[in-house]
Enzyme design. Structure first.
Site, PDB file in Angstrom:
ATOM      1  N   PRO A   9      -5.034   1.246   1.987  1.00 20.95           N
ATOM      2  CA  PRO A   9      -4.477   1.998   3.117  1.00 20.95           C
ATOM      3  C   PRO A   9      -3.086   2.578   2.860  1.00 20.95           C
ATOM      4  O   PRO A   9      -2.248   1.938   2.218  1.00 20.95           O
ATOM      5  CB  PRO A   9      -4.421   0.954   4.245  1.00 20.95           C
ATOM      6  CG  PRO A   9      -4.526  -0.358   3.575  1.00 20.95           C
ATOM      7  CD  PRO A   9      -5.324  -0.149   2.328  1.00 20.95           C
ATOM      8  N   ASN A  10      -2.934   3.768   3.376  1.00 16.39           N
ATOM      9  CA  ASN A  10      -1.665   4.517   3.358  1.00 16.39           C
ATOM     10  C   ASN A  10      -1.313   5.111   1.993  1.00 16.39           C
ATOM     11  O   ASN A  10      -0.343   5.867   1.894  1.00 16.39           O
ATOM     12  CB  ASN A  10      -0.496   3.648   3.882  1.00 16.39           C
ATOM     13  CG  ASN A  10      -0.751   3.179   5.291  1.00 16.39           C
ATOM     14  OD1 ASN A  10      -0.992   3.998   6.173  1.00 16.39           O
ATOM     15  ND2 ASN A  10      -0.746   1.877   5.512  1.00 16.39           N
ATOM     16  N   ARG A  17       5.307   9.278   1.836  1.00 17.17           N
ATOM     17  CA  ARG A  17       5.556   7.957   2.387  1.00 17.17           C
ATOM     18  C   ARG A  17       6.683   7.260   1.626  1.00 17.17           C
ATOM     19  O   ARG A  17       6.560   7.045   0.428  1.00 17.17           O
ATOM     20  CB  ARG A  17       4.270   7.156   2.244  1.00 17.17           C
ATOM     21  CG  ARG A  17       4.369   5.716   2.619  1.00 17.17           C
ATOM     22  CD  ARG A  17       3.143   4.960   2.123  1.00 17.17           C
ATOM     23  NE  ARG A  17       3.224   3.588   2.560  1.00 17.17           N
ATOM     24  CZ  ARG A  17       2.555   2.586   2.018  1.00 17.17           C
ATOM     25  NH1 ARG A  17       1.731   2.814   1.017  1.00 17.17           N
ATOM     26  NH2 ARG A  17       2.703   1.370   2.462  1.00 17.17           N
ATOM     27  N   TYR A  22       8.034   4.620  -3.271  1.00 19.84           N
ATOM     28  CA  TYR A  22       6.747   4.946  -3.888  1.00 19.84           C
ATOM     29  C   TYR A  22       6.757   6.251  -4.689  1.00 19.84           C
ATOM     30  O   TYR A  22       5.734   6.631  -5.251  1.00 19.84           O
ATOM     31  CB  TYR A  22       5.655   5.023  -2.815  1.00 19.84           C
ATOM     32  CG  TYR A  22       5.418   3.719  -2.094  1.00 19.84           C
ATOM     33  CD1 TYR A  22       4.934   2.610  -2.773  1.00 19.84           C
ATOM     34  CD2 TYR A  22       5.689   3.587  -0.729  1.00 19.84           C
ATOM     35  CE1 TYR A  22       4.707   1.411  -2.120  1.00 19.84           C
ATOM     36  CE2 TYR A  22       5.463   2.392  -0.059  1.00 19.84           C
ATOM     37  CZ  TYR A  22       4.974   1.303  -0.762  1.00 19.84           C
ATOM     38  OH  TYR A  22       4.754   0.120  -0.120  1.00 19.84           O
ATOM     39  N   ASN A  71      -5.542  -1.020  -6.279  1.00 21.58           N
ATOM     40  CA  ASN A  71      -4.313  -1.210  -5.498  1.00 21.58           C
ATOM     41  C   ASN A  71      -4.748  -1.377  -4.047  1.00 21.58           C
ATOM     42  O   ASN A  71      -4.986  -0.395  -3.346  1.00 21.58           O
ATOM     43  CB  ASN A  71      -3.369  -0.015  -5.643  1.00 21.58           C
ATOM     44  CG  ASN A  71      -2.052  -0.260  -4.903  1.00 21.58           C
ATOM     45  OD1 ASN A  71      -1.955  -1.188  -4.092  1.00 21.58           O
ATOM     46  ND2 ASN A  71      -1.050   0.551  -5.175  1.00 21.58           N
ATOM     47  N   ALA A  74      -1.641  -2.867   1.606  1.00 24.67           N
ATOM     48  CA  ALA A  74      -1.346  -3.985   2.515  1.00 24.67           C
ATOM     49  C   ALA A  74      -2.471  -5.024   2.554  1.00 24.67           C
ATOM     50  O   ALA A  74      -2.221  -6.200   2.847  1.00 24.67           O
ATOM     51  CB  ALA A  74      -1.065  -3.453   3.916  1.00 24.67           C
ATOM     52  N   HIS A  77      -2.297  -8.556   0.853  1.00 22.60           N
ATOM     53  CA  HIS A  77      -1.643  -9.720   1.447  1.00 22.60           C
ATOM     54  C   HIS A  77      -2.429 -10.309   2.627  1.00 22.60           C
ATOM     55  O   HIS A  77      -1.982 -11.263   3.241  1.00 22.60           O
ATOM     56  CB  HIS A  77      -0.235  -9.323   1.912  1.00 22.60           C
ATOM     57  CG  HIS A  77       0.466  -8.412   0.952  1.00 22.60           C
ATOM     58  ND1 HIS A  77       0.789  -8.799  -0.332  1.00 22.60           N
ATOM     59  CD2 HIS A  77       0.869  -7.110   1.063  1.00 22.60           C
ATOM     60  CE1 HIS A  77       1.378  -7.771  -0.963  1.00 22.60           C
ATOM     61  NE2 HIS A  77       1.427  -6.739  -0.137  1.00 22.60           N
ATOM     62  N   GLU A  95      -5.087  -5.367 -11.011  1.00 19.82           N
ATOM     63  CA  GLU A  95      -4.412  -5.112  -9.729  1.00 19.82           C
ATOM     64  C   GLU A  95      -3.099  -4.374 -10.023  1.00 19.82           C
ATOM     65  O   GLU A  95      -2.323  -4.819 -10.876  1.00 19.82           O
ATOM     66  CB  GLU A  95      -4.133  -6.461  -9.050  1.00 19.82           C
ATOM     67  CG  GLU A  95      -3.416  -6.374  -7.720  1.00 19.82           C
ATOM     68  CD  GLU A  95      -3.118  -7.769  -7.145  1.00 19.82           C
ATOM     69  OE1 GLU A  95      -3.758  -8.766  -7.563  1.00 19.82           O
ATOM     70  OE2 GLU A  95      -2.218  -7.854  -6.286  1.00 19.82           O
ATOM     71  N   HIS A  97       0.371  -2.460  -8.334  1.00 21.16           N
ATOM     72  CA  HIS A  97       1.249  -2.103  -7.217  1.00 21.16           C
ATOM     73  C   HIS A  97       2.325  -1.171  -7.742  1.00 21.16           C
ATOM     74  O   HIS A  97       2.924  -1.434  -8.796  1.00 21.16           O
ATOM     75  CB  HIS A  97       1.886  -3.347  -6.591  1.00 21.16           C
ATOM     76  CG  HIS A  97       0.868  -4.275  -6.042  1.00 21.16           C
ATOM     77  ND1 HIS A  97       0.216  -4.009  -4.857  1.00 21.16           N
ATOM     78  CD2 HIS A  97       0.331  -5.409  -6.538  1.00 21.16           C
ATOM     79  CE1 HIS A  97      -0.682  -4.969  -4.645  1.00 21.16           C
ATOM     80  NE2 HIS A  97      -0.630  -5.830  -5.646  1.00 21.16           N
ATOM     81  N   ARG A 104      10.466  -7.509  -2.729  1.00 20.44           N
ATOM     82  CA  ARG A 104      10.380  -7.063  -1.342  1.00 20.44           C
ATOM     83  C   ARG A 104      10.211  -8.269  -0.403  1.00 20.44           C
ATOM     84  O   ARG A 104      10.471  -9.390  -0.793  1.00 20.44           O
ATOM     85  CB  ARG A 104       9.239  -6.048  -1.230  1.00 20.44           C
ATOM     86  CG  ARG A 104       9.483  -4.823  -2.141  1.00 20.44           C
ATOM     87  CD  ARG A 104       8.382  -3.794  -2.022  1.00 20.44           C
ATOM     88  NE  ARG A 104       8.312  -3.252  -0.672  1.00 20.44           N
ATOM     89  CZ  ARG A 104       7.307  -2.491  -0.234  1.00 20.44           C
ATOM     90  NH1 ARG A 104       6.296  -2.198  -1.040  1.00 20.44           N
ATOM     91  NH2 ARG A 104       7.321  -2.032   1.005  1.00 20.44           N
TER      92      ARG A 104
HETATM   93  C1  DQA Z   1       1.758  -1.579  -2.509  1.00 23.05           C
HETATM   94  C2  DQA Z   1       2.590  -2.775  -2.048  1.00 23.05           C
HETATM   95  C3  DQA Z   1       2.057  -3.326  -0.726  1.00 23.05           C
HETATM   96  O1  DQA Z   1       2.845  -4.431  -0.305  1.00 23.05           O
HETATM   97  C4  DQA Z   1       2.149  -2.255   0.337  1.00 23.05           C
HETATM   98  O2  DQA Z   1       1.580  -2.726   1.549  1.00 23.05           O
HETATM   99  C5  DQA Z   1       1.527  -0.966  -0.067  1.00 23.05           C
HETATM  100  C6  DQA Z   1       1.676  -0.499  -1.444  1.00 23.05           C
HETATM  101  C7  DQA Z   1       2.345  -0.914  -3.778  1.00 23.05           C
HETATM  102  O3  DQA Z   1       1.618  -0.166  -4.417  1.00 23.05           O
HETATM  103  O4  DQA Z   1       3.519  -1.121  -4.092  1.00 23.05           O
HETATM  104  O5  DQA Z   1       0.967  -0.245   0.754  1.00 23.05           O
HETATM  105  O6  DQA Z   1       0.450  -2.033  -2.844  1.00 23.05           O
END
Ligand code: DQA
Length: 139
Positions: A9-10, A17, A22, A71, A74, A77, A95, A97, A104
């Site tokens: 997501p996102n 964003r 990012y 990836n 959110a 977690h 995985e 990120h 963070r």
């Molecule tokens: C993320 C890190 C996550 O904590 C966050 O919720 C994201 C992006 C990253 O790529 O750094 O949406 O996965």
């Protein structure tokens, strides 16, 4: 050889964003370059904001790909469903990120996905996907 990239997501908002965290590049633009850099590899890319869609995409990619770069954003977690899906498939998962989740908030330090992953890359920006792809090819 086909490799899957699955974004949670996102991540469709990359480029707009929180660019300080990012970066300023959209994933679509990055993907054009990645496909050029790895022209021998077929990259199956899927992004969703929906947990169930990500679970189904992971199952689908596990049937057709040699490895998956995941990836979960959110859902990293929070999602037992995605963790179970990752544990339930045979193929290697890396995985990734974009940000360093360990620098963070503490709620980002817990990943339900990592125990099912072959490896984890965190904090190297979009370069992390590049490195993960290299690693999967070498494997
Ligand atoms: C993320 C890190 C996550 O904590 C966050 O919720 C994201 C992006 C990253 O790529 O750094 O949406 O996965």
């Amino acid at each position: 050889m086909k490799i899957g990239i699955l974004n949670g997501p996102n991540l469709n908002l990359l480029g707009q964003r929180e660019p300080g965290l990012y970066g300023a590049q959209s994933f679509e633009d990055f993907l054009v370059q990645l496909r050029k850099d790895f022209s021998d590899i077929e990259i199956d890319y899927f992004q969703s904001n929906e947990e169930g869609e990500l679970v189904s995409a992971l199952h689908r990619m596990a049937d057709s790909c040699k490895g998956i770069i995941l990836n979960p954003a959110a859902f990293t977690h929070t999602s037992l469903a995605l963790a179970d899906a990752a544990k339930g498939v045979e193929i290697p998962i890396i995985e990734v990120h974009i940000s360093n989740v360990y620098r963070r908030e503490s709620f980002r330090h817990k990943s339900y996905i990592s125990p099912a992953a072959l490896g984890v890359i965190s904090g190297l920006g979009l370069k992390g996907y590049h490195l993960a792809l290299e690693a999967l090819i070498e494997l």
